[in-house]
Design an enzyme around this catalytic site. Structure first.
Site, PDB file in Angstrom:
ATOM      1  CG  HIS A 273       3.906  -7.261  -3.737  1.00 64.11           C
ATOM      2  ND1 HIS A 273       4.841  -7.751  -2.849  1.00 64.11           N
ATOM      3  CD2 HIS A 273       4.337  -6.005  -4.063  1.00 64.11           C
ATOM      4  CE1 HIS A 273       5.786  -6.857  -2.662  1.00 64.11           C
ATOM      5  NE2 HIS A 273       5.511  -5.784  -3.370  1.00 64.11           N
TER       6      HIS A 273
ATOM      7  CB  CYS B 223       4.893  -8.281   1.153  1.00 56.34           C
ATOM      8  SG  CYS B 223       3.573  -9.359   0.565  1.00 56.34           S
TER       9      CYS B 223
ATOM     10  CG  ASP C   1       7.090  -2.716  -3.507  1.00 52.97           C
ATOM     11  OD1 ASP C   1       7.408  -3.536  -2.621  1.00 52.97           O
ATOM     12  OD2 ASP C   1       6.785  -3.060  -4.663  1.00 52.97           O
TER      13      ASP C   1
END
Length: 219
Positions: free
Chosen positions: A83, A27, A100
């Protein structure tokens, strides 16, 4: 400090999610390249001044988020070690948005909606799951961040998850890896001038969940 408004409103933009680089379990690299793509497409300030990279984690590296594509549950709940998302600040009317690539929510999602549905602050969490947020100004992040992906190899040197096909990210000063500095989030920091702290530090500032949604309207 006042940051520029978005060049083009996300709601009025026709965005193909598949046109953004995305590799599962990477991520931090996904968001790095997402910021660059938003700038290139004219969906952000040309220097990325309206973009903020947000690392979500805690000292135990256990943070729950809902509406995640990796989940096998109906509510999309995943317990990540950390994250990373991008928040785009709209200084004109405070309609900030979250980008996201791992979320099943709209792309992008209004920050208020993301907070309610993905973070779910009203949900009573075990103390070990309390989330902290490291907010880094994108222009700083794009200059300073580096990852050689060592964190994704097991003790024998094999990949835990296949890496992106693109080259690893190297910082402007030649640093090959500093991801651990970004994901090490032990406690929140208090700053009287958040905008100054955001500008001068490569690691940004760390804030609590209670301050997260309102933070981007204050800097």
């Amino acid at each position: 400090m006042e940051f520029p408004s978005m060049i083009t409103s996300p709601e009025n933009s026709s965005l193909d999610l598949s046109s953004f680089d995305h590799t599962p379990c990477y991520c931090e690299e996904n968001v790095y390249r997402l910021c660059k793509k938003l700038i290139k497409l004219g969906l952000a300030d040309e220097a990325g001044k309206d973009l903020f990279v947000v690392f979500i984690s805690n000292k135990d590296k256990q943070i729950p988020l809902w509406h995640q594509k990796a989940s096998k549950r109906g509510d999309g709940l995943v317990l990540w070690d950390y994250h990373v998302i991008c928040v785009q600040r709209n200084g004109k009317d405070n309609t900030h948005h979250v980008w996201d690539l791992d979320s099943s929510l709209p792309f992008p999602t209004p920050l208020a909606q993301y907070a309610v549905e993905a973070i779910q602050p009203s949900f009573q969490l075990y103390s070990g799951y309390q989330r902290l947020f490291r907010v880094v100004h994108a222009p700083v992040f794009l200059r300073c961040f580096a990852s050689d992906r060592r964190h994704m190899k097991d003790p024998t040197g094999k990949w835990v998850s296949p890496p992106p096909s693109l080259e690893p990210i190297v910082a402007e000063d030649g640093t090959a890896h500093n991801l651990d500095e970004y994901i090490c989030i032990l406690s929140s920091s208090e700053f009287k001038d958040n905008s100054a702290a955001i500008q001068r530090g490569k690691l940004g500032v760390v804030i609590t969940e209670e301050k997260f949604e309102g933070f981007f309207s204050l800097i």
